[in-house]
Motif scaffolding. Structure first.
Motif, PDB file in Angstrom:
ATOM      1  N   ARG A 278      25.528  -4.770  31.514  1.00 15.01           N
ATOM      2  CA  ARG A 278      25.094  -5.970  30.794  1.00 15.01           C
ATOM      3  C   ARG A 278      25.966  -6.264  29.569  1.00 15.01           C
ATOM      4  NH1 ARG A 278      18.519  -5.541  30.840  1.00 15.01           N
ATOM      5  NH2 ARG A 278      18.911  -3.450  30.023  1.00 15.01           N
ATOM      6  N   LEU A 279      27.262  -6.280  29.798  1.00 15.97           N
ATOM      7  CA  LEU A 279      28.202  -6.600  28.728  1.00 15.97           C
ATOM      8  C   LEU A 279      28.182  -8.098  28.440  1.00 15.97           C
ATOM      9  CD1 LEU A 279      31.148  -4.396  29.976  1.00 15.97           C
ATOM     10  CD2 LEU A 279      29.973  -4.060  27.808  1.00 15.97           C
TER      11      LEU A 279
ATOM     12  N   ASN B 246      26.281  -6.091  35.810  1.00 21.73           N
ATOM     13  CA  ASN B 246      25.294  -6.841  35.041  1.00 21.73           C
ATOM     14  C   ASN B 246      23.859  -6.487  35.404  1.00 21.73           C
ATOM     15  OD1 ASN B 246      27.200  -8.349  33.559  1.00 21.73           O
ATOM     16  ND2 ASN B 246      27.435  -9.796  35.259  1.00 21.73           N
ATOM     17  N   ASP B 247      23.691  -5.516  36.286  1.00 19.79           N
ATOM     18  CA  ASP B 247      22.360  -5.149  36.751  1.00 19.79           C
ATOM     19  C   ASP B 247      22.121  -3.667  36.492  1.00 19.79           C
ATOM     20  OD1 ASP B 247      19.861  -5.787  38.376  1.00 19.79           O
ATOM     21  OD2 ASP B 247      20.728  -4.145  39.540  1.00 19.79           O
ATOM     22  N   MET B 248      20.967  -3.334  35.895  1.00 19.21           N
ATOM     23  CA  MET B 248      20.682  -1.949  35.550  1.00 19.21           C
ATOM     24  C   MET B 248      20.512  -1.083  36.794  1.00 19.21           C
ATOM     25  SD  MET B 248      20.366   0.305  33.278  1.00 19.21           S
ATOM     26  CE  MET B 248      20.399  -0.792  31.855  1.00 19.21           C
ATOM     27  N   ASP B 249      19.850  -1.585  37.823  1.00 24.48           N
ATOM     28  CA  ASP B 249      19.672  -0.789  39.042  1.00 24.48           C
ATOM     29  C   ASP B 249      21.022  -0.469  39.686  1.00 24.48           C
ATOM     30  OD1 ASP B 249      16.934  -0.866  38.704  1.00 24.48           O
ATOM     31  OD2 ASP B 249      16.690  -2.666  39.929  1.00 24.48           O
TER      32      ASP B 249
ATOM     33  N   VAL C 234      18.565   9.223  35.094  1.00 25.08           N
ATOM     34  CA  VAL C 234      19.910   8.815  34.703  1.00 25.08           C
ATOM     35  C   VAL C 234      19.931   8.667  33.193  1.00 25.08           C
ATOM     36  CG1 VAL C 234      21.672   7.017  34.876  1.00 25.08           C
ATOM     37  CG2 VAL C 234      20.362   7.656  36.899  1.00 25.08           C
ATOM     38  N   LEU C 235      20.938   9.231  32.554  1.00 24.44           N
ATOM     39  CA  LEU C 235      21.054   9.156  31.100  1.00 24.44           C
ATOM     40  C   LEU C 235      21.440   7.741  30.701  1.00 24.44           C
ATOM     41  CD1 LEU C 235      20.944  10.778  28.471  1.00 24.44           C
ATOM     42  CD2 LEU C 235      23.391  11.239  28.746  1.00 24.44           C
TER      43      LEU C 235
ATOM     44  N   SER D 162      25.698   7.640  40.680  1.00 23.75           N
ATOM     45  CA  SER D 162      25.529   8.669  41.714  1.00 23.75           C
ATOM     46  C   SER D 162      26.663   8.667  42.739  1.00 23.75           C
ATOM     47  CB  SER D 162      24.186   8.470  42.421  1.00 23.75           C
ATOM     48  OG  SER D 162      24.151   7.211  43.069  1.00 23.75           O
ATOM     49  N   ASP D 163      27.553   7.675  42.648  1.00 23.29           N
ATOM     50  CA  ASP D 163      28.659   7.621  43.594  1.00 23.29           C
ATOM     51  C   ASP D 163      29.764   8.583  43.171  1.00 23.29           C
ATOM     52  OD1 ASP D 163      27.277   5.675  44.893  1.00 23.29           O
ATOM     53  OD2 ASP D 163      28.369   4.013  43.913  1.00 23.29           O
TER      54      ASP D 163
END
Length: 331
Positions: free
Chosen positions: A296-297, A317-320, A226-227, A327-328
């Motif tokens: 994560r703003l 707020n979560d990178m995962d 993921v970029l 991907s959605d």
């Protein structure tokens, strides 16, 4: 200053979770509990033991190496200009102790001008006395000034200023941040022409460097499936074109358009121009069937983006979670 630095390294997740000193709602009791809980839990097991090492750092208070502190603050996301200011503040600070007429250390701590420094002025009252002396001299001694040789006046200035020259500063700037030598050199060289032009030249060069850093913020780009793009400072009007061109090049103008995650944990400033550009970027991502997800703003930055009512704006707020969102399918 403390509140500003704390705000710069927000959120607290940037700090070591085992740090309890100088953090809100944490104390030495919390540190003891965090150490005892895993130890006691482990001791509940049969035939187990715990080894613990305690180190007393009480005598090491206020002995931190400034360079190591600056490196740590830089990794936590503190701006380069503020790091340089703190390093300058903590490096080679003169100190003096005066008891009566006896003093130990450098008197420059209390001085404001070169002449005051050499005459031992240590209180703001020196400014009042200096003003009175100048006024009295102008009123009664002006005719006598004509007979003072210029060489004598030059000698007074040289003797007053010479102790303030510190060549180690140039060496430190060369070792720490060589670009700072540019405004220093411009100011020094132009001062031989006229002092005011030297000051103006240094201010102009410093402003140009500051504007360049603002217009070209450091953005870490990683591609692990993921970029991911992570700006290391605030986003304002000068950085708009740079940010837009980078996202276009890496995500939209690729052979196959890609979704991207914009990690904004270090972004503490955002203005209308950037928001307007983000609106256009979100529209172009939707047209190409990919997504731009914000992660994560900081709270005040999130409030600005929500107030702008950006169509297709998605954040987490979560990178995962952000990586899964890319991907959605678009809603």
């Amino acid at each position: 200053m403390a509140s500003h630095v704390t705000h710069q390294i927000h959120p607290p997740s940037n700090l070591d979770p085992s740090q309890f000193a100088y953090r809100a709602k944490r104390s030495t009791e919390d540190a003891i509990y965090s150490a005892l809980h895993p130890a006691l839990t482990h001791l509940d097991k049969k035939d187990s033991y715990v080894r613990m090492l305690f180190i007393d750092f009480s005598s090491a208070f206020n002995t931190i190496t400034p360079q190591q502190l600056i490196c740590k603050l830089d990794k936590l996301g503190l701006s380069t200009s503020l790091c340089n200011w703190l390093l300058d503040f903590l490096t080679q600070r003169p100190q003096a102790v005066r008891v009566g007429n006896n003093s130990v250390g450098s008197p420059r701590l209390c001085a404001r001008t070169a002449v005051n420094s050499q005459t031992g002025v240590c209180t703001p009252a020196g400014g009042i006395i200096t003003s009175l002396i100048v006024l009295l001299s102008l009123a009664f001694l002006m005719p006598a000034f004509y007979y003072i040789p210029k060489a004598s006046l030059a000698a007074v200035i040289i003797c007053a200023v010479a102790p303030l020259l510190d060549y180690r500063t140039v060496v430190q700037m060369w070792r720490i941040h060589r670009l700072d030598l540019l405004p220093f050199s411009v100011t020094f060289l132009m001062s031989f022409w006229q002092v005011q032009w030297g000051i103006l030249g240094g201010v102009a060069m410093s402003g140009a460097l500051l504007l360049y850093d603002t217009a070209r913020p450091k953005i870490q780009v990683s591609d692990g499936g993921v970029l991911l793009m992570e700006p290391n400072s605030g986003l304002s009007f000068p950085a708009t074109d740079f940010l837009s061109r980078l996202i276009h090049t890496r995500a939209l103008q690729a052979s196959r358009p890609r979704s991207a995650v914009l990690d904004c944990r270090h972004v503490s400033v955002i203005d209308y121009t950037v928001v307007h550009e983000l609106r256009d970027l979100l529209r172009q991502f939707r047209l190409r069937g990919v997504q731009l997800v914000f992660c994560r703003l900081q709270p005040h930055v999130l409030d600005v983006l929500l107030a702008a009512d950006l169509q297709g704006f998605r954040y987490t707020n979560d990178m995962d979670t952000a990586q899964r969102m890319t991907s959605d399918d678009l809603l």
